[in-house]
Write a protein that holds these residues in place. Sequence first.
Motif, PDB file in Angstrom:
ATOM      1  N   VAL A 288      17.636  11.375  24.958  1.00  0.00           N
ATOM      2  CA  VAL A 288      17.081  10.121  24.433  1.00  0.00           C
ATOM      3  C   VAL A 288      17.949   9.596  23.298  1.00  0.00           C
ATOM      4  CG1 VAL A 288      15.139   9.127  23.176  1.00  0.00           C
ATOM      5  CG2 VAL A 288      14.709  10.584  25.145  1.00  0.00           C
ATOM      6  N   ALA A 289      18.418  10.496  22.446  1.00  0.00           N
ATOM      7  CA  ALA A 289      19.280  10.073  21.340  1.00  0.00           C
ATOM      8  C   ALA A 289      20.565   9.435  21.854  1.00  0.00           C
ATOM      9  CB  ALA A 289      19.603  11.268  20.443  1.00  0.00           C
ATOM     10  N   ALA A 290      21.090   9.954  22.963  1.00  0.00           N
ATOM     11  CA  ALA A 290      22.327   9.431  23.528  1.00  0.00           C
ATOM     12  C   ALA A 290      22.094   8.149  24.328  1.00  0.00           C
ATOM     13  CB  ALA A 290      22.990  10.484  24.417  1.00  0.00           C
ATOM     14  N   LEU A 291      20.929   8.064  24.975  1.00  0.00           N
ATOM     15  CA  LEU A 291      20.647   6.921  25.860  1.00  0.00           C
ATOM     16  C   LEU A 291      19.232   6.402  25.594  1.00  0.00           C
ATOM     17  CD1 LEU A 291      22.180   8.534  29.062  1.00  0.00           C
ATOM     18  CD2 LEU A 291      23.079   6.505  27.908  1.00  0.00           C
ATOM     19  N   PRO A 292      19.024   5.812  24.430  1.00  0.00           N
ATOM     20  CA  PRO A 292      17.668   5.418  24.030  1.00  0.00           C
ATOM     21  C   PRO A 292      17.087   4.247  24.812  1.00  0.00           C
ATOM     22  CG  PRO A 292      19.263   4.623  22.426  1.00  0.00           C
ATOM     23  CD  PRO A 292      20.014   5.508  23.368  1.00  0.00           C
ATOM     24  N   SER A 293      17.918   3.509  25.528  1.00  0.00           N
ATOM     25  CA  SER A 293      17.414   2.340  26.254  1.00  0.00           C
ATOM     26  C   SER A 293      16.821   2.688  27.613  1.00  0.00           C
ATOM     27  CB  SER A 293      18.538   1.314  26.438  1.00  0.00           C
ATOM     28  OG  SER A 293      19.000   0.843  25.187  1.00  0.00           O
ATOM     29  N   GLU A 294      17.016   3.933  28.068  1.00  0.00           N
ATOM     30  CA  GLU A 294      16.486   4.328  29.367  1.00  0.00           C
ATOM     31  C   GLU A 294      15.032   4.795  29.237  1.00  0.00           C
ATOM     32  OE1 GLU A 294      18.501   3.352  31.624  1.00  0.00           O
ATOM     33  OE2 GLU A 294      19.993   3.001  30.064  1.00  0.00           O
ATOM     34  N   THR A 295      14.369   4.962  30.364  1.00  0.00           N
ATOM     35  CA  THR A 295      12.969   5.401  30.373  1.00  0.00           C
ATOM     36  C   THR A 295      12.930   6.890  30.671  1.00  0.00           C
ATOM     37  OG1 THR A 295      12.217   3.226  31.116  1.00  0.00           O
ATOM     38  CG2 THR A 295      10.703   5.073  31.432  1.00  0.00           C
TER      39      THR A 295
ATOM     40  N   ALA B 220       7.492  12.017  20.591  1.00  0.00           N
ATOM     41  CA  ALA B 220       8.519  11.201  19.940  1.00  0.00           C
ATOM     42  C   ALA B 220       9.530  10.643  20.926  1.00  0.00           C
ATOM     43  CB  ALA B 220       9.239  12.024  18.871  1.00  0.00           C
ATOM     44  N   ASN B 221       9.639  11.263  22.104  1.00  0.00           N
ATOM     45  CA  ASN B 221      10.726  10.899  23.008  1.00  0.00           C
ATOM     46  C   ASN B 221      10.314  10.469  24.407  1.00  0.00           C
ATOM     47  OD1 ASN B 221      13.227  11.592  21.373  1.00  0.00           O
ATOM     48  ND2 ASN B 221      12.084  13.510  21.205  1.00  0.00           N
ATOM     49  N   ALA B 222       9.138  10.821  24.849  1.00  0.00           N
ATOM     50  CA  ALA B 222       8.747  10.556  26.237  1.00  0.00           C
ATOM     51  C   ALA B 222       7.985   9.244  26.369  1.00  0.00           C
ATOM     52  CB  ALA B 222       7.894  11.694  26.773  1.00  0.00           C
ATOM     53  N   THR B 223       8.375   8.459  27.351  1.00  0.00           N
ATOM     54  CA  THR B 223       7.607   7.268  27.691  1.00  0.00           C
ATOM     55  C   THR B 223       6.338   7.666  28.429  1.00  0.00           C
ATOM     56  OG1 THR B 223       9.609   5.926  27.845  1.00  0.00           O
ATOM     57  CG2 THR B 223       7.644   5.083  28.966  1.00  0.00           C
ATOM     58  N   LEU B 224       6.471   8.609  29.362  1.00  0.00           N
ATOM     59  CA  LEU B 224       5.335   9.079  30.148  1.00  0.00           C
ATOM     60  C   LEU B 224       5.395  10.596  30.264  1.00  0.00           C
ATOM     61  CD1 LEU B 224       2.875   8.440  32.002  1.00  0.00           C
ATOM     62  CD2 LEU B 224       4.492   8.308  33.909  1.00  0.00           C
ATOM     63  N   VAL B 225       4.276  11.247  30.002  1.00  0.00           N
ATOM     64  CA  VAL B 225       4.157  12.699  30.159  1.00  0.00           C
ATOM     65  C   VAL B 225       3.394  12.963  31.447  1.00  0.00           C
ATOM     66  CG1 VAL B 225       3.193  14.821  29.176  1.00  0.00           C
ATOM     67  CG2 VAL B 225       4.175  13.073  27.665  1.00  0.00           C
TER      68      VAL B 225
ATOM     69  N   THR C  62      -3.065  13.004  18.020  1.00  0.00           N
ATOM     70  CA  THR C  62      -2.609  13.082  16.628  1.00  0.00           C
ATOM     71  C   THR C  62      -1.116  12.793  16.514  1.00  0.00           C
ATOM     72  OG1 THR C  62      -4.330  14.689  16.063  1.00  0.00           O
ATOM     73  CG2 THR C  62      -2.407  14.604  14.624  1.00  0.00           C
ATOM     74  N   ALA C  63      -0.331  13.385  17.412  1.00  0.00           N
ATOM     75  CA  ALA C  63       1.119  13.167  17.376  1.00  0.00           C
ATOM     76  C   ALA C  63       1.473  11.716  17.661  1.00  0.00           C
ATOM     77  CB  ALA C  63       1.802  14.086  18.388  1.00  0.00           C
ATOM     78  N   ALA C  64       0.764  11.102  18.592  1.00  0.00           N
ATOM     79  CA  ALA C  64       1.030   9.700  18.913  1.00  0.00           C
ATOM     80  C   ALA C  64       0.643   8.792  17.763  1.00  0.00           C
ATOM     81  CB  ALA C  64       0.283   9.308  20.185  1.00  0.00           C
ATOM     82  N   GLN C  65      -0.478   9.080  17.141  1.00  0.00           N
ATOM     83  CA  GLN C  65      -0.904   8.278  15.991  1.00  0.00           C
ATOM     84  C   GLN C  65       0.122   8.364  14.863  1.00  0.00           C
ATOM     85  OE1 GLN C  65      -4.651   9.475  14.277  1.00  0.00           O
ATOM     86  NE2 GLN C  65      -4.951   7.511  13.272  1.00  0.00           N
ATOM     87  N   ALA C  66       0.699   9.548  14.698  1.00  0.00           N
ATOM     88  CA  ALA C  66       1.662   9.759  13.612  1.00  0.00           C
ATOM     89  C   ALA C  66       2.916   8.906  13.772  1.00  0.00           C
ATOM     90  CB  ALA C  66       2.040  11.235  13.523  1.00  0.00           C
ATOM     91  N   VAL C  67       3.295   8.602  15.013  1.00  0.00           N
ATOM     92  CA  VAL C  67       4.500   7.794  15.245  1.00  0.00           C
ATOM     93  C   VAL C  67       4.150   6.363  15.652  1.00  0.00           C
ATOM     94  CG1 VAL C  67       5.955   9.765  15.796  1.00  0.00           C
ATOM     95  CG2 VAL C  67       4.709   8.617  17.640  1.00  0.00           C
ATOM     96  N   GLY C  68       2.865   6.026  15.603  1.00  0.00           N
ATOM     97  CA  GLY C  68       2.447   4.652  15.843  1.00  0.00           C
ATOM     98  C   GLY C  68       2.573   4.191  17.277  1.00  0.00           C
ATOM     99  N   LYS C  69       2.185   5.054  18.218  1.00  0.00           N
ATOM    100  CA  LYS C  69       2.265   4.673  19.625  1.00  0.00           C
ATOM    101  C   LYS C  69       1.010   5.135  20.363  1.00  0.00           C
ATOM    102  CE  LYS C  69       4.887   7.122  22.531  1.00  0.00           C
ATOM    103  NZ  LYS C  69       5.987   7.920  23.133  1.00  0.00           N
ATOM    104  N   VAL C  70       0.823   4.597  21.549  1.00  0.00           N
ATOM    105  CA  VAL C  70      -0.168   5.118  22.486  1.00  0.00           C
ATOM    106  C   VAL C  70       0.616   5.840  23.567  1.00  0.00           C
ATOM    107  CG1 VAL C  70      -1.956   4.549  24.158  1.00  0.00           C
ATOM    108  CG2 VAL C  70      -1.809   3.262  22.013  1.00  0.00           C
ATOM    109  N   GLN C  71       0.365   7.139  23.695  1.00  0.00           N
ATOM    110  CA  GLN C  71       1.138   7.951  24.640  1.00  0.00           C
ATOM    111  C   GLN C  71       0.550   7.861  26.038  1.00  0.00           C
ATOM    112  OE1 GLN C  71       4.087  10.082  24.148  1.00  0.00           O
ATOM    113  NE2 GLN C  71       3.881   9.612  26.332  1.00  0.00           N
ATOM    114  N   ASP C  72       1.342   7.366  26.967  1.00  0.00           N
ATOM    115  CA  ASP C  72       0.935   7.356  28.365  1.00  0.00           C
ATOM    116  C   ASP C  72       1.088   8.756  28.940  1.00  0.00           C
ATOM    117  OD1 ASP C  72       0.230   4.696  28.541  1.00  0.00           O
ATOM    118  OD2 ASP C  72       2.219   4.035  29.149  1.00  0.00           O
ATOM    119  N   VAL C  73       0.055   9.205  29.661  1.00  0.00           N
ATOM    120  CA  VAL C  73       0.068  10.547  30.238  1.00  0.00           C
ATOM    121  C   VAL C  73      -0.494  10.510  31.648  1.00  0.00           C
ATOM    122  CG1 VAL C  73      -0.241  11.619  27.958  1.00  0.00           C
ATOM    123  CG2 VAL C  73      -2.245  11.207  29.413  1.00  0.00           C
ATOM    124  N   LEU C  74      -0.123  11.522  32.420  1.00  0.00           N
ATOM    125  CA  LEU C  74      -0.738  11.810  33.708  1.00  0.00           C
ATOM    126  C   LEU C  74      -1.403  13.172  33.610  1.00  0.00           C
ATOM    127  CD1 LEU C  74       2.203  10.837  36.123  1.00  0.00           C
ATOM    128  CD2 LEU C  74       0.351   9.367  35.301  1.00  0.00           C
TER     129      LEU C  74
END
Length: 233
Positions: free
Chosen positions: A65-72, A89-94, A108-120
Amino acid sequence: MPFAQHYQNTLDELSRVCASCGRNPRDVKVIAVSKTVGIDAVRAAVAAGAHDFGENRPDLLAEKVAALPSETWHFIGNIQSRKIPEIVANATLVHSLYKESHLAKFDTAAQAVGKVQDVLLEVNVSGEESKSGLAPADVADVLVHAVEFSHIRVRGLMTMAPQGDLAVARECFDGLAALRDQLRTQLSAEQAAAFNELSMGMSEDWREAVCAGATMVRIGRALFSDTFEAPDA
């Protein structure tokens, strides 16, 4: 054969498979499982038109992700509690959440980085002891718990089929699709609209998964390896 040719061949076959079962190939996302290759191979895949990648180790996911942050980036591996913040911090979808005890930690982890984590939610449809995942009968209870969290969004279900018998794999995929449809009836309209993904099918059996309704197929060896041979249907 370079990745670009493997990828184009797969997209061409996806179109043929979708035509055979009355689906639009645009409704199926090909996730290039890049867990066994390095950054240079992923860069070549991006140049060939791939933009969704699957990783199973949090440290390598972070590195790519650090090398290619624009990909999904999709996390498809086993989840360790202590690694959840790094995954979030790094996954678009788990794709592989199945332990109810992990829900609050993801929230908790998602709240800490200000996102809603999409999961399956991962489901062990086949019942194989060697596979992780929820028993189908237990998914509804976990889903009810999961939708209570404001920083998790459950997008659907994931499974892995037994290898070696495509007919058995198809039964497994059909079972997951039926479970997804059943669960949607128990959700609010907003939740049901989001709960539409089926991540199923890998290099050996993605064709069966597509005809069973997969919205995502996870393909690694068929894209990145020159020695992979698809099994006979």
